[in-house]
Design a protein around this motif. Structure first.
Motif, PDB file in Angstrom:
ATOM      1  N   HIS A  26       5.610   4.739   8.792  1.00 14.40           N
ATOM      2  CA  HIS A  26       5.259   4.964  10.201  1.00 14.40           C
ATOM      3  C   HIS A  26       4.053   4.105  10.565  1.00 14.40           C
ATOM      4  N   MET A  27       3.730   4.086  11.842  1.00 18.61           N
ATOM      5  CA  MET A  27       2.515   3.400  12.295  1.00 18.61           C
ATOM      6  C   MET A  27       1.337   4.317  11.991  1.00 18.61           C
ATOM      7  N   GLU A  28       0.295   3.740  11.448  1.00 20.76           N
ATOM      8  CA  GLU A  28      -0.935   4.470  11.137  1.00 20.76           C
ATOM      9  C   GLU A  28      -1.957   4.013  12.174  1.00 20.76           C
ATOM     10  N   GLY A  29      -2.179   4.848  13.169  1.00 24.51           N
ATOM     11  CA  GLY A  29      -3.040   4.436  14.268  1.00 24.51           C
ATOM     12  C   GLY A  29      -2.335   3.402  15.120  1.00 24.51           C
ATOM     13  N   ALA A  30      -3.121   2.604  15.832  1.00 23.91           N
ATOM     14  CA  ALA A  30      -2.546   1.627  16.754  1.00 23.91           C
ATOM     15  C   ALA A  30      -2.341   0.253  16.133  1.00 23.91           C
ATOM     16  N   ASP A  31      -2.945   0.013  14.951  1.00 26.87           N
ATOM     17  CA  ASP A  31      -2.917  -1.359  14.453  1.00 26.87           C
ATOM     18  C   ASP A  31      -2.633  -1.511  12.964  1.00 26.87           C
ATOM     19  N   GLU A  32      -1.999  -0.512  12.352  1.00 28.82           N
ATOM     20  CA  GLU A  32      -1.684  -0.608  10.930  1.00 28.82           C
ATOM     21  C   GLU A  32      -0.299  -0.019  10.666  1.00 28.82           C
ATOM     22  N   VAL A  33       0.479  -0.739   9.871  1.00 27.55           N
ATOM     23  CA  VAL A  33       1.816  -0.282   9.486  1.00 27.55           C
ATOM     24  C   VAL A  33       1.720   0.316   8.088  1.00 27.55           C
ATOM     25  N   LYS A  34       2.135   1.569   7.957  1.00 30.09           N
ATOM     26  CA  LYS A  34       2.159   2.231   6.651  1.00 30.09           C
ATOM     27  C   LYS A  34       3.561   2.070   6.079  1.00 30.09           C
ATOM     28  N   LEU A  35       3.628   1.538   4.861  1.00 26.29           N
ATOM     29  CA  LEU A  35       4.914   1.338   4.198  1.00 26.29           C
ATOM     30  C   LEU A  35       5.232   2.514   3.292  1.00 26.29           C
ATOM     31  N   ALA A  36       6.505   2.820   3.185  1.00 23.15           N
ATOM     32  CA  ALA A  36       6.967   3.969   2.410  1.00 23.15           C
ATOM     33  C   ALA A  36       6.712   3.778   0.918  1.00 23.15           C
ATOM     34  N   LYS A  37       6.235   4.841   0.281  1.00 26.64           N
ATOM     35  CA  LYS A  37       5.953   4.773  -1.159  1.00 26.64           C
ATOM     36  C   LYS A  37       7.212   4.871  -2.010  1.00 26.64           C
ATOM     37  N   ASP A  38       8.323   5.326  -1.420  1.00 24.49           N
ATOM     38  CA  ASP A  38       9.556   5.434  -2.193  1.00 24.49           C
ATOM     39  C   ASP A  38      10.407   4.161  -2.135  1.00 24.49           C
ATOM     40  N   ASP A  39       9.900   3.110  -1.478  1.00 25.70           N
ATOM     41  CA  ASP A  39      10.588   1.825  -1.470  1.00 25.70           C
ATOM     42  C   ASP A  39      10.526   1.241  -2.888  1.00 25.70           C
ATOM     43  N   PRO A  40      11.598   0.597  -3.352  1.00 30.65           N
ATOM     44  CA  PRO A  40      11.600   0.049  -4.711  1.00 30.65           C
ATOM     45  C   PRO A  40      10.440  -0.916  -5.004  1.00 30.65           C
ATOM     46  N   ALA A  42       7.367  -0.675  -3.780  1.00 33.74           N
ATOM     47  CA  ALA A  42       6.072  -0.040  -3.504  1.00 33.74           C
ATOM     48  C   ALA A  42       5.359   0.483  -4.750  1.00 33.74           C
ATOM     49  N   GLY A  43       6.069   0.619  -5.848  1.00 32.15           N
ATOM     50  CA  GLY A  43       5.439   1.131  -7.063  1.00 32.15           C
ATOM     51  C   GLY A  43       4.929   2.557  -6.917  1.00 32.15           C
ATOM     52  N   GLY A  44       5.565   3.337  -6.050  1.00 34.35           N
ATOM     53  CA  GLY A  44       5.186   4.736  -5.883  1.00 34.35           C
ATOM     54  C   GLY A  44       3.938   4.962  -5.052  1.00 34.35           C
ATOM     55  N   GLU A  45       3.437   3.915  -4.382  1.00 33.70           N
ATOM     56  CA  GLU A  45       2.237   4.038  -3.553  1.00 33.70           C
ATOM     57  C   GLU A  45       2.522   3.602  -2.126  1.00 33.70           C
ATOM     58  N   HIS A  46       1.812   4.226  -1.178  1.00 33.25           N
ATOM     59  CA  HIS A  46       1.860   3.738   0.201  1.00 33.25           C
ATOM     60  C   HIS A  46       1.030   2.459   0.270  1.00 33.25           C
ATOM     61  N   HIS A  47       1.515   1.492   1.017  1.00 34.58           N
ATOM     62  CA  HIS A  47       0.764   0.262   1.275  1.00 34.58           C
ATOM     63  C   HIS A  47       0.609   0.116   2.775  1.00 34.58           C
ATOM     64  N   ALA A  70       2.119 -11.434   1.380  1.00 35.71           N
ATOM     65  CA  ALA A  70       1.893 -10.118   1.995  1.00 35.71           C
ATOM     66  C   ALA A  70       1.646  -9.067   0.923  1.00 35.71           C
ATOM     67  N   LYS A  71       2.425  -9.091  -0.142  1.00 31.59           N
ATOM     68  CA  LYS A  71       2.254  -8.119  -1.229  1.00 31.59           C
ATOM     69  C   LYS A  71       0.935  -8.315  -1.964  1.00 31.59           C
ATOM     70  N   ALA A  72       0.480  -9.550  -2.041  1.00 27.94           N
ATOM     71  CA  ALA A  72      -0.790  -9.825  -2.709  1.00 27.94           C
ATOM     72  C   ALA A  72      -1.978  -9.340  -1.869  1.00 27.94           C
ATOM     73  N   ARG A  73      -1.784  -9.238  -0.545  1.00 22.93           N
ATOM     74  CA  ARG A  73      -2.889  -8.907   0.351  1.00 22.93           C
ATOM     75  C   ARG A  73      -2.802  -7.514   0.970  1.00 22.93           C
ATOM     76  N   TRP A  74      -1.671  -6.793   0.778  1.00 25.26           N
ATOM     77  CA  TRP A  74      -1.579  -5.457   1.368  1.00 25.26           C
ATOM     78  C   TRP A  74      -2.604  -4.539   0.751  1.00 25.26           C
ATOM     79  N   LYS A  75      -2.879  -3.435   1.402  1.00 21.38           N
ATOM     80  CA  LYS A  75      -3.908  -2.500   0.929  1.00 21.38           C
ATOM     81  C   LYS A  75      -3.303  -1.144   0.627  1.00 21.38           C
ATOM     82  N   THR A  76      -3.938  -0.436  -0.284  1.00 18.73           N
ATOM     83  CA  THR A  76      -3.637   0.967  -0.502  1.00 18.73           C
ATOM     84  C   THR A  76      -4.879   1.732  -0.076  1.00 18.73           C
ATOM     85  N   HIS A  77      -4.696   2.932   0.387  1.00 23.43           N
ATOM     86  CA  HIS A  77      -5.874   3.726   0.848  1.00 23.43           C
ATOM     87  C   HIS A  77      -6.161   4.826  -0.113  1.00 23.43           C
TER      88      HIS A  77
END
Length: 77
Positions: A26-40, A42-47, A70-77
């Motif tokens: 889902h969208m996290e706030g107005a300017d960040e996209v949260k990616l699903a942790k169950d995506d193959p 994602a390694g079990g983490e939200h990015h 993108a994967k090298a620069r994405w963030k986990t919270h």
């Protein structure tokens, strides 16, 4: 600029090279996209990726950079 409301839950996120990056949780706030942790890839983490990385939205979310970058620069919270 892409409007956050164009991005819907469960859309596939692709790098500029067409490589699968993740799936929108889902969208996290107005300017960040949260990616699903169950995506193959994602390694079990939200990015999180900034909305500024998004080039365009159609049936998919297309990023301005290649998938590996993108994967090298994405963030986990």
């Amino acid at each position: 600029m892409v409007a956050a409301m164009q991005i819907k839950n469960h859309m596939e996120v692709l790098g500029s090279d067409g490589v699968h990056v993740g799936t929108v949780d889902h969208m996290e706030g107005a300017d960040e996209v949260k990616l699903a942790k169950d995506d193959p890839d994602a390694g079990g983490e939200h990015h999180f990726i900034p909305l500024a990385w998004v080039d365009r939205v159609d049936d998919h979310v297309h990023l301005k950079q290649a998938g590996a970058e993108a994967k090298a620069r994405w963030k986990t919270h």
